[in-house]
Design an enzyme around this catalytic site. Structure first.
Site, PDB file in Angstrom:
ATOM      1  N   TRP A   1       0.744  -1.199  -0.096  1.00 56.57           N
ATOM      2  CA  TRP A   1       0.074   0.209  -0.125  1.00 56.57           C
ATOM      3  C   TRP A   1       0.957   1.351  -0.143  1.00 56.57           C
ATOM      4  O   TRP A   1       0.346   2.414  -0.333  1.00 56.57           O
ATOM      5  CB  TRP A   1      -1.114   0.083   0.848  1.00 56.57           C
ATOM      6  CG  TRP A   1      -1.883  -0.936   1.755  1.00 56.57           C
ATOM      7  CD1 TRP A   1      -1.895  -2.279   2.213  1.00 56.57           C
ATOM      8  CD2 TRP A   1      -3.173  -1.020   0.433  1.00 56.57           C
ATOM      9  NE1 TRP A   1      -3.602  -2.807   1.015  1.00 56.57           N
ATOM     10  CE2 TRP A   1      -3.967  -2.789   0.203  1.00 56.57           C
ATOM     11  CE3 TRP A   1      -4.040  -0.085  -0.630  1.00 56.57           C
ATOM     12  CZ2 TRP A   1      -5.127  -2.523  -0.682  1.00 56.57           C
ATOM     13  CZ3 TRP A   1      -4.624  -0.242  -1.598  1.00 56.57           C
ATOM     14  CH2 TRP A   1      -5.457  -1.605  -1.652  1.00 56.57           C
TER      15      TRP A   1
ATOM     16  N   ASP B   1      -1.123   6.586   6.219  1.00 54.21           N
ATOM     17  CA  ASP B   1      -2.222   6.376   5.925  1.00 54.21           C
ATOM     18  C   ASP B   1      -2.385   5.033   6.783  1.00 54.21           C
ATOM     19  O   ASP B   1      -2.030   4.033   7.583  1.00 54.21           O
ATOM     20  CB  ASP B   1      -2.370   5.329   4.125  1.00 54.21           C
ATOM     21  CG  ASP B   1      -3.377   4.388   3.914  1.00 54.21           C
ATOM     22  OD1 ASP B   1      -4.546   4.030   4.340  1.00 54.21           O
ATOM     23  OD2 ASP B   1      -2.821   3.672   2.920  1.00 54.21           O
TER      24      ASP B   1
ATOM     25  N   LYS C   1     -12.529  -1.515   7.686  1.00 54.63           N
ATOM     26  CA  LYS C   1     -11.772  -2.349   8.586  1.00 54.63           C
ATOM     27  C   LYS C   1     -11.821  -2.113   9.890  1.00 54.63           C
ATOM     28  O   LYS C   1     -11.870  -3.057  10.800  1.00 54.63           O
ATOM     29  CB  LYS C   1      -9.876  -1.903   7.883  1.00 54.63           C
ATOM     30  CG  LYS C   1      -9.537  -2.411   6.632  1.00 54.63           C
ATOM     31  CD  LYS C   1      -8.229  -2.284   6.630  1.00 54.63           C
ATOM     32  CE  LYS C   1      -8.037  -1.759   4.353  1.00 54.63           C
ATOM     33  NZ  LYS C   1      -8.074  -3.640   4.508  1.00 54.63           N
TER      34      LYS C   1
END
Length: 362
Positions: free
Chosen positions: A103, A173, A197
């Site tokens: 990511w 992030d 999440k």
């Protein structure tokens, strides 16, 4: 409920059963309005109260630091990969990125399309099975920001501590580990997270940022890609994902009931210890992918002796009610995502299954 799956999905992921039941009770008639919250105007007082409560409740979990604002946006963290440099990586500036996994690499790829970037630290040589050292980073004077990914969902690594970047805004992030533990928000210029999440259902992305970073976006940007558009309009410039934001507020209430971030951290550490101990005590039958000092408490990745055995593990686990244990398609292996809402009882059930599977196939 006795028929709930053992949900180890990486995202969309498990939600607290208590939250789902509360939402179920309010689904058709929200607070006596005769409507679901999904049916009412986002300009109305009833929805706006929920909207503002969610933002306030989120900041309260971080101790209400002054000078920060919450935005509820859409497009997931992947849109933030581009929106961030579009707003902050202005001409003459460069943006630093910590390459810690899949990511982080995607975030860097998007930033390269917008402006000048540099890699401040990387663990690529170790195939991202450990985290790079960020304790003594040297950032150029024209650095617009330093970006890192606090938890790599795919590889299963997680930063324990964050670097001191001085006057350069630190941006993270935190999609897969926000609210899993306390941290000092004032160390960051901005954090952002897809909700699916640890925060709620998919459909809303949370941005928490210092107000000065949201105040003036470059004038040439399209309206919807400007942070100042959303900051000036309390994230109500266009129709927000109202049900998702309502659910975020309910999840935040649930976190408060667990003892806030300190209580959640203890529960998460207990869950992770239980699973990692089972892996490490298996005599090599199960092998953790990540160096122990870099292991995530949210995404536990592990391997078996062969891909055939891993496929059998997934197949047999699904028969027993386990969901989501197959590793990401880009790296293979096995992965258990044990976010805030996954109960310890599900971890214990998984550990018991792992022990039986080893007896049968070891």
């Amino acid at each position: 409920m006795s028929n709930r799956a053992y949900n180890f999905n990486a995202g969309p992921a498990a939600l607290p059963l208590e939250v789902l039941e509360r939402a179920q009770a309010e689904f058709v008639d929200f607070h006596g309005t005769g409507m679901s919250i999904m049916e009412m105007s986002h300009r109305g007082a009833v929805y706006e109260a929920v909207h503002n409560e969610a933002a306030s409740r989120l900041l309260n979990l971080f101790g209400n630091p002054s000078g920060y604002q919450v935005l509820f946006l859409q497009g997931g963290a992947s849109t933030q990969f581009a929106m961030l440099p579009m707003n902050l990586l202005t001409e003459g500036k460069t943006a630093g990125y910590v390459k810690s996994g899949s990511w982080a690499t995607k975030a860097l790829k998007e930033a390269k399309l917008i402006g000048e970037t540099f890699v401040a630290a990387s663990s690529e040589e170790d195939k991202y099975m450990s985290l790079p050292d960020v304790s003594n980073l040297r950032l150029p004077e024209n650095a617009a920001y330093l970006h890192l990914t606090s938890n790599e969902t795919i590889e299963g690594t997680q930063f324990r501590e964050f670097p001191d970047t001085g006057s350069v805004p630190l941006i993270a992030d935190m999609s897969s580990d926000i609210l899993c533990r306390p941290f000092d928000l004032t160390q960051f210029g901005m954090v952002y997270a897809g909700a699916q999440k640890n925060l709620g259902p998919s459909g809303v992305t949370v941005v928490i940022a210092r107000e000065e970073l949201l105040r003036e976006s470059p004038k040439h940007l399209p309206t919807m890609f400007r942070y100042d558009t959303h900051a000036e309009n309390n994230s109500l410039y266009n129709t927000p994902p109202s049900f998702s934001i309502y659910m975020v507020n309910e999840v935040l209430k649930w976190i408060e009931e667990q003892g806030a971030l300190e209580g959640i951290e203890k529960k998460n550490q207990d869950k992770a210890n239980l699973l990692y101990q089972a892996i490490d005590a298996s005599g090599g039958f199960y092998r953790g992918c990540v160096h122990p000092e870099s292991r995530s408490t949210m995404n536990v990745t592990f391997r078996l002796a062969s891909e055939e055995l891993e496929k059998l593990f997934v197949k047999e686990s699904e028969k027993e009610g386990f969901v989501g244990l197959k590793g990401h398609r880009s790296v293979g292996g096995l992965r258990a995502s044990i976010y805030n809402a996954v109960p310890k009882s599900s971890i214990q059930a998984l550990v018991d299954f792992m022990g039986q599977f080893q007896k049968n196939h070891g």
